[in-house]
Design an enzyme around this catalytic site. Structure first.
Site: not given
Length: 527
Positions: A39-41, A70, A143, A291, A431
């Protein structure tokens, strides 16, 4: 054709945004007699390189339209990809409509992530980088992976060609399945990136409208991480473990290990604690961690000086520790680090001589870490059934935010020591109590159920003189006993958030002992 799970590739559709290695890959496909559709480019690039290419429009009978939005969304494309080769009715339908099967789909997507990563990208430009036809073809091919191979990254070209060569122009079932897994990972990541970006746009829109209830976190949290390695085990030998990393560079997960034994689960946890602490300072700094708590932290004019001052805090606990620097490590600092047993050393870089010294200790893990610069970085903690999410604690104090609450104000030297102690305290488990003097920790009391016990433990663990030191507390003192205990060891000043119902009692205790006390108005719990 099917032989022991092999599928021969007759026709391949190529439509890529990232054209790196495209021509070499296409030429390799043509060596096996594979017909190329494009396609295209992508088609232009292949033709300019002398490859024979059939344009998608010649198959669909419809030209590209809507500025390229598209191109491939057509039954002659998706039917050719999705038809199951083991279904006679599928193949009959293809013949009735004059559709030839497509056996390989080579697609990488519009660079949406790279586009929105650029500051100031207009929304309209970002939207145009949302690929539609590409993900549709990827999903169709993935798929139908039992019949169709899908290749979503130039990084996969080499192994695909290698297998075509081994198998005479065919791919194995295992490879097609693995390629499908890569494909769905890519589309999932792509969609998650789009959703995350649109969420930021929604937040910005809410802010512009002055909405007061605009959510800071999205309603759906989609995390995409890639496993970079399996670890020998987790916190304990009976626990399995692995390291997963975000795609963004930087941080401990992306550290380059330059030498030493394999990193363990606990090594990574401690290394991250050390790296985050040491990067709080603009001055040359060193942090020694055991730790996840600091055994010693110090500033210095050189990395060696910073390390030796940090080591003075608790040289016993530093044995087998994690050592982090926020500066390039030189030979003198490297030799100092190797004087005692150290598990991991971390720095943004190393000079050649330092690296040679560190590599002489075969078991010493040496990490080079690139810093991360993020405006709003979040962190996650797992709980049973879910995750807790919060922004990272990035708050740094300045003089304007502090309030002297005692009769005596701290001296300039005390104030500098208090701010240093406060920064270290922020990275100590609650703490937390930190005794310090100018640019150097003196004693650390961490992770206790009672704050006064942290005061006692921090003093008991001090190897340096406590007299004349200052004290930082990550949260308020609920009673005066912590102040009384600290004063007994000769401290001169205290920095703490304030906010206790007994603040007046605590302030009075400080005044009785002649201490200066600063309230920050901010706490730094670390659980």
């Amino acid at each position: 054709m099917k032989e022991n799970g092999l599928r021969h590739i007759r026709r391949a559709l190529l439509s890529v945004s990232d054209k790196s290695s495209l021509v070499e890959f296409a030429r390799a496909l043509q060596r096996f007699g594979i017909e190329l559709i494009s396609t295209g480019g992508t088609a232009r690039a292949l033709r300019e390189a002398g490859c024979q290419v059939l344009d998608v429009a010649e198959i669909t009978g419809v030209p590209e339209m809507l500025d390229g939005r598209v191109k491939t969304l057509h039954p002659r494309i998706h039917g050719a990809i999705l038809a199951r080769r083991d279904r006679a009715d599928h193949l009959r339908t293809l013949r009735e409509h004059g559709i030839e099967t497509i056996d390989m789909v080579v697609v990488n997507l519009y660079p949406f992530e790279q586009t929105v990563a650029q500051p100031g990208t207009p929304l309209e430009e970002a939207i145009e980088q949302i690929d539609i036809g590409g993900p549709a073809m990827i999903r169709s091919a993935a798929k139908n992976w039992q019949d169709v191979a899908v290749v979503v990254s130039p990084e996969l070209y080499g192994e695909v060609i290698a297998e075509l060569e081994r198998c005479g122009g065919a791919l194995t079932r295992a490879t097609r399945l693995r390629l499908a897994r890569h494909a769905f990972e890519r589309t999932a990541h792509y969609d998650a990136a789009i959703a995350a970006y649109l969420a930021t746009q929604e937040e910005a829109s809410d802010a512009e409208r002055g909405a007061s209830n605009a959510p800071l976190f999205p309603p759906l949290l989609a995390l995409q991480l890639r496993k970079t390695r399996d670890l020998r085990y987790g916190e304990n030998p009976h626990q399995a473990a692995a390291l997963y990393a975000f795609d963004e560079e930087g941080g401990i997960a992306h550290a380059a290990q330059l030498s030493g034994k394999e990193m363990s689960f606990n090594n990574y946890i401690d290394a991250d604690a050390a790296w985050q602490l040491v990067n709080e300072f603009s001055e040359t700094a060193c942090a020694i961690i055991k730790h996840t708590n600091p055994a010693g932290v110090a500033l210095g004019t050189t990395p060696e000086e910073a390390y030796r001052r940090a080591l003075e805090t608790d040289p016993i606990s530093a044995f087998g520790g994690i050592v982090a620097f926020n500066r390039t490590l030189d030979e003198r600092a490297a030799r100092a680090v190797t004087e005692i047993f150290t598990e991991v050393v971390i720095a943004p870089d190393y000079d050649r001589e330092a690296l040679a010294v560190l590599r002489s200790k075969k078991s010493l893990r040496v990490l080079r870490v690139a810093p991360r610069d993020e405006e709003r970085e979040t962190e996650w903690r797992t709980i049973s059934g879910g995750l807790l999410v919060q922004t990272r604690d990035r708050l740094l104090l300045n003089y304007e935010e502090l309030r002297t609450v005692t009769r005596r104000a701290p001296t300039a030297e005390e104030m500098e020591a208090l701010l240093f102690a406060w920064t270290v305290c922020k990275h100590t488990k609650s703490n937390a109590i930190v005794y310090a003097r100018l640019g150097q920790t003196v004693g650390v009391g961490a992770g206790q159920m009672s704050r006064v016990d942290s005061v006692r433990i921090g003093a008991a663990r001090a190897r340096l003189p406590l007299d004349g030191s200052v004290l930082a507390s990550d949260a308020f003192f609920p009673f005066r006993d912590g102040i009384d205990e600290a004063a007994r060891h000769g401290i001169t000043a205290v920095i703490q958030p304030g906010g206790s119902v007994r603040d007046e009692e605590v302030i009075a205790a400080a005044d009785e002992h002649g201490l200066a006390m600063i309230f920050t108005g901010v706490r730094h719990f670390k659980h």
